[in-house]
Design an enzyme around this catalytic site. Structure first.
Site, PDB file in Angstrom:
ATOM      1  N   HIS A 127      -6.637  -1.597  -8.704  1.00 46.49           N
ATOM      2  CA  HIS A 127      -7.166  -0.536  -9.555  1.00 46.49           C
ATOM      3  C   HIS A 127      -6.329  -0.444 -10.838  1.00 46.49           C
ATOM      4  O   HIS A 127      -5.304  -1.104 -10.994  1.00 46.49           O
ATOM      5  CB  HIS A 127      -7.220   0.816  -8.829  1.00 46.49           C
ATOM      6  CG  HIS A 127      -5.946   1.577  -8.748  1.00 46.49           C
ATOM      7  ND1 HIS A 127      -5.885   2.948  -8.705  1.00 46.49           N
ATOM      8  CD2 HIS A 127      -4.657   1.148  -8.695  1.00 46.49           C
ATOM      9  CE1 HIS A 127      -4.637   3.347  -8.617  1.00 46.49           C
ATOM     10  NE2 HIS A 127      -3.860   2.296  -8.616  1.00 46.49           N
TER      11      HIS A 127
ATOM     12  N   CYS B  56       0.883   2.242 -14.453  1.00 45.02           N
ATOM     13  CA  CYS B  56      -0.328   2.362 -13.627  1.00 45.02           C
ATOM     14  C   CYS B  56      -1.580   2.044 -14.433  1.00 45.02           C
ATOM     15  O   CYS B  56      -2.668   1.929 -13.870  1.00 45.02           O
ATOM     16  CB  CYS B  56      -0.451   3.771 -13.048  1.00 45.02           C
ATOM     17  SG  CYS B  56       0.894   4.155 -11.913  1.00 45.02           S
TER      18      CYS B  56
ATOM     19  N   HIS C 139      -3.333  -3.500 -11.003  1.00 38.22           N
ATOM     20  CA  HIS C 139      -2.314  -3.739  -9.986  1.00 38.22           C
ATOM     21  C   HIS C 139      -2.994  -3.329  -8.680  1.00 38.22           C
ATOM     22  O   HIS C 139      -4.221  -3.132  -8.678  1.00 38.22           O
ATOM     23  CB  HIS C 139      -1.038  -2.930 -10.283  1.00 38.22           C
ATOM     24  CG  HIS C 139      -1.227  -1.460 -10.214  1.00 38.22           C
ATOM     25  ND1 HIS C 139      -1.844  -0.747 -11.220  1.00 38.22           N
ATOM     26  CD2 HIS C 139      -0.921  -0.544  -9.263  1.00 38.22           C
ATOM     27  CE1 HIS C 139      -1.896   0.533 -10.892  1.00 38.22           C
ATOM     28  NE2 HIS C 139      -1.349   0.679  -9.706  1.00 38.22           N
TER      29      HIS C 139
ATOM     30  N   HIS D 248      -2.799  -1.874  -4.209  1.00 43.46           N
ATOM     31  CA  HIS D 248      -2.124  -1.150  -3.135  1.00 43.46           C
ATOM     32  C   HIS D 248      -2.724  -1.525  -1.776  1.00 43.46           C
ATOM     33  O   HIS D 248      -3.881  -1.917  -1.691  1.00 43.46           O
ATOM     34  CB  HIS D 248      -2.280   0.372  -3.319  1.00 43.46           C
ATOM     35  CG  HIS D 248      -1.620   0.912  -4.543  1.00 43.46           C
ATOM     36  ND1 HIS D 248      -0.256   0.948  -4.688  1.00 43.46           N
ATOM     37  CD2 HIS D 248      -2.129   1.446  -5.692  1.00 43.46           C
ATOM     38  CE1 HIS D 248       0.047   1.483  -5.862  1.00 43.46           C
ATOM     39  NE2 HIS D 248      -1.069   1.782  -6.505  1.00 43.46           N
TER      40      HIS D 248
ATOM     41  N   ASP E  26     -12.440  -2.433   0.526  1.00 43.31           N
ATOM     42  CA  ASP E  26     -11.402  -3.389   0.947  1.00 43.31           C
ATOM     43  C   ASP E  26     -11.537  -4.715   0.198  1.00 43.31           C
ATOM     44  O   ASP E  26     -12.629  -5.292   0.107  1.00 43.31           O
ATOM     45  CB  ASP E  26     -11.523  -3.650   2.454  1.00 43.31           C
ATOM     46  CG  ASP E  26     -10.367  -4.496   2.960  1.00 43.31           C
ATOM     47  OD1 ASP E  26      -9.232  -4.348   2.463  1.00 43.31           O
ATOM     48  OD2 ASP E  26     -10.612  -5.330   3.859  1.00 43.31           O
ATOM     49  N   HIS E  27     -10.398  -5.202  -0.335  1.00 44.01           N
ATOM     50  CA  HIS E  27     -10.367  -6.447  -1.098  1.00 44.01           C
ATOM     51  C   HIS E  27     -11.308  -6.393  -2.306  1.00 44.01           C
ATOM     52  O   HIS E  27     -11.952  -7.381  -2.663  1.00 44.01           O
ATOM     53  CB  HIS E  27     -10.672  -7.663  -0.200  1.00 44.01           C
ATOM     54  CG  HIS E  27      -9.504  -8.053   0.658  1.00 44.01           C
ATOM     55  ND1 HIS E  27      -9.169  -7.359   1.789  1.00 44.01           N
ATOM     56  CD2 HIS E  27      -8.579  -9.040   0.539  1.00 44.01           C
ATOM     57  CE1 HIS E  27      -8.094  -7.910   2.337  1.00 44.01           C
ATOM     58  NE2 HIS E  27      -7.709  -8.926   1.606  1.00 44.01           N
TER      59      HIS E  27
ATOM     60  N   GLU F 228      -1.322   6.134  -0.977  1.00 44.09           N
ATOM     61  CA  GLU F 228      -1.375   5.058  -1.970  1.00 44.09           C
ATOM     62  C   GLU F 228      -0.183   4.127  -1.744  1.00 44.09           C
ATOM     63  O   GLU F 228      -0.278   2.908  -1.872  1.00 44.09           O
ATOM     64  CB  GLU F 228      -1.332   5.661  -3.367  1.00 44.09           C
ATOM     65  CG  GLU F 228      -1.748   4.694  -4.447  1.00 44.09           C
ATOM     66  CD  GLU F 228      -1.854   5.385  -5.787  1.00 44.09           C
ATOM     67  OE1 GLU F 228      -2.988   5.647  -6.228  1.00 44.09           O
ATOM     68  OE2 GLU F 228      -0.805   5.672  -6.410  1.00 44.09           O
TER      69      GLU F 228
END
Lengths: 136, 136, 136, 136, 136, 136
Positions: free
Chosen positions: A15, A34, A40, A42, A80-81, A125
């Protein structure tokens, strides 16, 4: 008295924090690293909590297997992914802060879970930053 | 509905449980090995939680970087690698139980965080012992 | 092929890094806040590992209950809720770094465990700092 | 006997598994959702381990503060809140699998740490997937 | 304002989800592999939380050593290394779901803790499934 | 130099430590509460580690998705939500200590993984007790 049952799932996503109404400089000033333009990511840990009265036949407030399947089908399959900003419909204009992600997940699941049951989302996060919606 | 955001920090400190109004025998009887005259210590894990409404511009209830800086400047700089009884002004006469440490941290941070936001402290003395102030 | 079995215990202690051959300034320069004169402390997590061949009668390399009792009687009883520098005989002149504490524990337990079995100590000073002796 | 000391740090990054010699279909077939074109991400936990003999003056194999600073200056500053494929020079053509990231970090730090000391990298991509280089 | 103090304990037990009013097929259909006739088991993590006002003499809401002893004497001694269905009186007819185990533990401890103090049970069946009674 | 890659899976099972060559009294004397006739249970955490050289095409030593599937198909499907003594063929006469379970899992997976790759099993019976086979 009611019982709260919780199920923990996870998803890994990229994100970027970004307000399209602002200049790049303003985004960098407010969101710092950020807001890195190339994203980047998480390992998000997601706890979904449901509060109600146990069924006297089963002893369950909510079958954890069913809850896990709901979360997988309606939340983690979508997130996810993925790149939250680019690959989901939810964060095209909404900034994917942990706060906003938690509210989006709550809204998705609220429709799938009987309204007689309370619903709460906790989203980690990182191990050191997390949010809860609605607040206790 | 409001959102609660939490930031986890840590500090390592020595302490001794001790009531100066009591004899050494009384302190030993009540506090056991926690009253060892030469102190013992802990890796304290500190969770600071703030509850409010996300800013529509940022999507933040509270910038976690700012919260982390506040905790470092006003709490962990004072407590980390210190003897709580001897090296801080807070526990000269107040017994440094986890309960009292949590209240002291809450009072320090309450002055630094806008009163429109709720503040809560969770303090882990060990993985198995922890306190929350104010209680939910 | 041999099997390694491990038992995790813990103790909470105060300590100060200090070399008596140096001036206070030199100690402060080298050890920084870890040399705070009034001590600081940690929740030490201690893993004791024993390597050998399982007994065909029991299926055990080493009875974990017996290992736990050994660690409690000979290590944690001496170190838990103590000041390592002042309350133990081991660190009167030896600097209680994680490295030196691990070697001391290894020497204590090496005498209590049959020499046909390998012994290894892993000591976590914090979640982020730990040592292993002997090195693999 | 030697002692191994370890320091745990972390960084959050986006990445995509991708072999430029292959078609998109081949990349999707081999790497599955890990090859999502818009990236995904992780909270990487990085353990840097150094093995040697403690300095008799300090009782340290390696000052953990110095090790932490080295990792921050030469590794996490470059990788944290970045897109590994796009924002670093290391993965322009090298596929950023956990294996390859660990080898890159080892090579970066190997130049900064005296050759008399052994160096080992452990990298957690998730709590459930991790790699160690060099293998024990 | 009140403070909540928590103590974490654990026990390892076998159980089987089973409603004696149903056929084996019905039990298998509803409870799936959790109804395996020969049982399965868990490492249960139990958090007992007590809320009240700290005693001004001790700084304690509740002495954690006393709380730990209460949990051991009245709960874990009865449940640890047991088959919940066969070896305890509580689950002869009551289905040992996490929900029901939490309520049973709450009832046991409620009698042992002064009624001026609130009591809450959190029970982790696995790292990913847990329940809280009473719900916040 | 080689790289070691690890995948963590889990299973929940009941077991009883028992040597059929011994009397019940002898079993109780040696295995204590672990020999409870009606069984007890654990959340086993299983780490499967494979050591080799990364494939230059993929950057993988071993595809973690494939490893996870192997563990699920050949290990956890057989052990999860089972009674190890009664429901599996492996522990009809072999005592299901953590040591013996680890060796059984190693033998099952050794046949499924190319012999050019080293294989290692780490099995956590609880957070505080674990075994590694073969020993490093």
């Amino acid at each position: 008295m009611k019982i709260k049952v919780s199920r923990k799932e996870h998803f890994n996503a990229a994100h970027r924090l970004y307000n399209p109404a602002w200049s790049d400089e303003e985004n960098a000033r407010i969101f710092g690293k950020c807001s890195n333009p190339n994203y980047h990511g998480h390992n998000y840990e997601l706890v979904v909590s449901v509060t109600g009265t146990p069924d006297p036949q089963t002893g369950y407030v909510f079958d954890m297997k069913v809850l896990s399947d709901l979360v997988r089908d309606y939340v983690t399959k979508k997130f996810d992914h993925k790149n939250l900003n680019l690959d989901t419909k939810y964060f095209k204009t909404l900034n994917p802060t942990a706060e906003n992600i938690a509210v989006v997940i709550w809204k998705i699941l609220r429709e799938k879970i009987d309204s007689s049951l309370d619903l709460k989302i906790t989203l980690y996060e990182t191990e050191r930053n997390y949010v809860e919606y609605p607040a206790p």
